[in-house]
Design a protein around this motif. Structure first.
Motif, PDB file in Angstrom:
ATOM      1  N   PRO A  50       0.805  -1.229   0.000  1.00  0.00           N
ATOM      2  CA  PRO A  50       0.000   0.000   0.000  1.00  0.00           C
ATOM      3  C   PRO A  50       0.836   1.277   0.000  1.00  0.00           C
ATOM      4  O   PRO A  50       0.513   2.233  -0.699  1.00  0.00           O
ATOM      5  CB  PRO A  50      -0.821  -0.127   1.288  1.00  0.00           C
ATOM      6  CG  PRO A  50      -0.942  -1.591   1.500  1.00  0.00           C
ATOM      7  CD  PRO A  50       0.378  -2.165   1.051  1.00  0.00           C
ATOM      8  N   ALA A  71      -2.852  -6.715   4.402  1.00  0.00           N
ATOM      9  CA  ALA A  71      -2.370  -5.608   3.570  1.00  0.00           C
ATOM     10  C   ALA A  71      -3.047  -5.592   2.204  1.00  0.00           C
ATOM     11  O   ALA A  71      -3.037  -4.567   1.519  1.00  0.00           O
ATOM     12  CB  ALA A  71      -0.855  -5.698   3.405  1.00  0.00           C
ATOM     13  N   ASP A 111      -6.230  -5.710   1.625  1.00  0.00           N
ATOM     14  CA  ASP A 111      -7.331  -4.758   1.717  1.00  0.00           C
ATOM     15  C   ASP A 111      -6.830  -3.338   1.496  1.00  0.00           C
ATOM     16  O   ASP A 111      -7.439  -2.539   0.786  1.00  0.00           O
ATOM     17  CB  ASP A 111      -7.997  -4.845   3.096  1.00  0.00           C
ATOM     18  CG  ASP A 111      -9.103  -5.886   3.140  1.00  0.00           C
ATOM     19  OD1 ASP A 111      -9.524  -6.344   2.065  1.00  0.00           O
ATOM     20  OD2 ASP A 111      -9.541  -6.236   4.240  1.00  0.00           O
ATOM     21  N   ALA A 112      -5.719  -3.000   2.149  1.00  0.00           N
ATOM     22  CA  ALA A 112      -5.161  -1.652   2.032  1.00  0.00           C
ATOM     23  C   ALA A 112      -4.669  -1.379   0.617  1.00  0.00           C
ATOM     24  O   ALA A 112      -4.791  -0.267   0.111  1.00  0.00           O
ATOM     25  CB  ALA A 112      -4.029  -1.469   3.041  1.00  0.00           C
ATOM     26  N   TYR A 155      -8.185  -0.265  12.626  1.00  0.00           N
ATOM     27  CA  TYR A 155      -7.523  -0.921  11.497  1.00  0.00           C
ATOM     28  C   TYR A 155      -7.488   0.006  10.279  1.00  0.00           C
ATOM     29  O   TYR A 155      -6.470   0.111   9.587  1.00  0.00           O
ATOM     30  CB  TYR A 155      -8.260  -2.219  11.163  1.00  0.00           C
ATOM     31  CG  TYR A 155      -7.918  -2.825   9.825  1.00  0.00           C
ATOM     32  CD1 TYR A 155      -6.640  -3.289   9.549  1.00  0.00           C
ATOM     33  CD2 TYR A 155      -8.896  -2.935   8.827  1.00  0.00           C
ATOM     34  CE1 TYR A 155      -6.330  -3.853   8.320  1.00  0.00           C
ATOM     35  CE2 TYR A 155      -8.592  -3.490   7.603  1.00  0.00           C
ATOM     36  CZ  TYR A 155      -7.316  -3.944   7.349  1.00  0.00           C
ATOM     37  OH  TYR A 155      -7.007  -4.490   6.126  1.00  0.00           O
ATOM     38  N   GLU A 156      -8.597   0.708  10.035  1.00  0.00           N
ATOM     39  CA  GLU A 156      -8.673   1.625   8.903  1.00  0.00           C
ATOM     40  C   GLU A 156      -7.638   2.743   9.036  1.00  0.00           C
ATOM     41  O   GLU A 156      -6.969   3.108   8.065  1.00  0.00           O
ATOM     42  CB  GLU A 156     -10.084   2.215   8.819  1.00  0.00           C
ATOM     43  CG  GLU A 156     -10.352   3.009   7.549  1.00  0.00           C
ATOM     44  CD  GLU A 156     -11.802   3.428   7.442  1.00  0.00           C
ATOM     45  OE1 GLU A 156     -12.240   3.739   6.321  1.00  0.00           O
ATOM     46  OE2 GLU A 156     -12.501   3.471   8.480  1.00  0.00           O
ATOM     47  N   ARG A 167      -4.236   1.357   8.247  1.00  0.00           N
ATOM     48  CA  ARG A 167      -4.066   1.184   6.805  1.00  0.00           C
ATOM     49  C   ARG A 167      -3.598   2.477   6.153  1.00  0.00           C
ATOM     50  O   ARG A 167      -2.715   2.475   5.302  1.00  0.00           O
ATOM     51  CB  ARG A 167      -5.381   0.743   6.148  1.00  0.00           C
ATOM     52  CG  ARG A 167      -5.766  -0.693   6.385  1.00  0.00           C
ATOM     53  CD  ARG A 167      -6.848  -1.143   5.440  1.00  0.00           C
ATOM     54  NE  ARG A 167      -7.799  -0.084   5.113  1.00  0.00           N
ATOM     55  CZ  ARG A 167      -8.825  -0.232   4.283  1.00  0.00           C
ATOM     56  NH1 ARG A 167      -9.015  -1.374   3.688  1.00  0.00           N
ATOM     57  NH2 ARG A 167      -9.642   0.755   4.035  1.00  0.00           N
ATOM     58  N   HIS A 168      -4.221   3.574   6.550  1.00  0.00           N
ATOM     59  CA  HIS A 168      -3.847   4.862   5.961  1.00  0.00           C
ATOM     60  C   HIS A 168      -2.453   5.284   6.406  1.00  0.00           C
ATOM     61  O   HIS A 168      -1.710   5.891   5.621  1.00  0.00           O
ATOM     62  CB  HIS A 168      -4.888   5.924   6.324  1.00  0.00           C
ATOM     63  CG  HIS A 168      -6.173   5.786   5.558  1.00  0.00           C
ATOM     64  ND1 HIS A 168      -6.329   6.279   4.282  1.00  0.00           N
ATOM     65  CD2 HIS A 168      -7.349   5.182   5.872  1.00  0.00           C
ATOM     66  CE1 HIS A 168      -7.544   5.994   3.846  1.00  0.00           C
ATOM     67  NE2 HIS A 168      -8.183   5.336   4.792  1.00  0.00           N
ATOM     68  N   SER A 175       2.332  -5.812  10.888  1.00  0.00           N
ATOM     69  CA  SER A 175       2.783  -6.644   9.773  1.00  0.00           C
ATOM     70  C   SER A 175       3.155  -8.042  10.270  1.00  0.00           C
ATOM     71  O   SER A 175       2.802  -9.053   9.646  1.00  0.00           O
ATOM     72  CB  SER A 175       3.970  -5.980   9.085  1.00  0.00           C
ATOM     73  OG  SER A 175       4.457  -6.779   8.034  1.00  0.00           O
ATOM     74  N   LEU A 223      -1.522  -6.073   8.833  1.00  0.00           N
ATOM     75  CA  LEU A 223      -1.221  -5.190   7.716  1.00  0.00           C
ATOM     76  C   LEU A 223      -0.247  -5.875   6.759  1.00  0.00           C
ATOM     77  O   LEU A 223       0.555  -6.690   7.201  1.00  0.00           O
ATOM     78  CB  LEU A 223      -0.609  -3.880   8.227  1.00  0.00           C
ATOM     79  CG  LEU A 223      -1.549  -2.872   8.858  1.00  0.00           C
ATOM     80  CD1 LEU A 223      -0.760  -1.686   9.381  1.00  0.00           C
ATOM     81  CD2 LEU A 223      -2.597  -2.403   7.867  1.00  0.00           C
TER      82      LEU A 223
END
Length: 209
Positions: A67, A93, A95-96, A154-155, A158-159, A204, A209
């Motif tokens: 990502p 990861a 998803d991201a 989690y969101e 991700r960012h 990770s 992630l």
């Protein structure tokens, strides 16, 4: 589409992957492996130099996750198509990476014909995800529950993994900066991390992630 040569940059830290991809495209007249990078930083330099049509990007690189790499590659070469090429289709990861706007996803143990077809379809303008994403999302949810993280936390992570700052995350998610900071602090506490870098590394390791 096949009248023009499609140039592919392979980003992976395992040389055997380059050999495999090179072999896979060897008998495909419209495909050519233009270059190889072993890390996210090398990939950014390579897209600057090569301007490939397609970037075949590993999900887990030595210096960053896909990502974050996608975020940098898009800035450098927005016209390049990006396909995640991974051995870990259940890794969070993914998803991201999808949220970051990749053009395709394919697993490394796929048949040669499938890989070639995914590249063809992506170059033609399709978005192709050759994994069971419903299963992947279910696995992500299970991992979050195991470690006490909420979907919102989690969101935010991700960012962060995509290299965004708190103000950028707040603007994108429609939250205040203090709210983002609070969610991030909770994530750090749950992951036993002292800062963002440790949090991403820990997430990770856990496959979050």
């Amino acid at each position: 589409m096949t009248a023009d040569l499609v140039r592919v940059l392979v980003v992976d830290d395992h040389p055997i992957v380059l050999d495999g991809v090179t072999l896979a495209v060897h008998h495909t007249s419209w495909l050519h492996v233009a270059g190889y990078a072993r890390s996210g930083r090398e990939a950014v330099a390579a897209v600057d130099a090569l301007r490939p049509d397609v970037v075949l990007l590993d999900l887990r690189l030595p210096d960053m996750l896909a990502p974050e790499a996608v975020h940098s590659l898009r800035k450098r070469s927005p016209e390049s198509k990006i396909i995640i090429f991974t051995a870990y289709p259940d890794h969070a990861a993914l998803d991201a990476a999808l949220a970051a706007g990749v053009d395709g996803v394919v697993v490394k143990d796929t048949a040669r014909e499938v890989l070639i077809d995914v590249i063809r379809r992506v170059v033609s303008g399709e978005r192709v995800v050759e994994v069971d994403h419903d299963t992947s999302s279910a696995l992500v949810s299970r991992k979050l529950r195991e470690h006490g993280l909420t979907r919102r936390e989690y969101e935010i992570l991700r960012h962060v993994a995509m290299g965004q700052t708190n103000p950028e995350i707040a603007a994108e998610l429609g939250l205040t900066r203090n709210t983002v900071k609070t969610y991030l602090q909770r994530s750090l506490e749950k992951l036993g991390a002292r800062n963002r870098v440790e949090a991403l590394a820990r997430a990770s390791q856990l496959g979050i992630l």
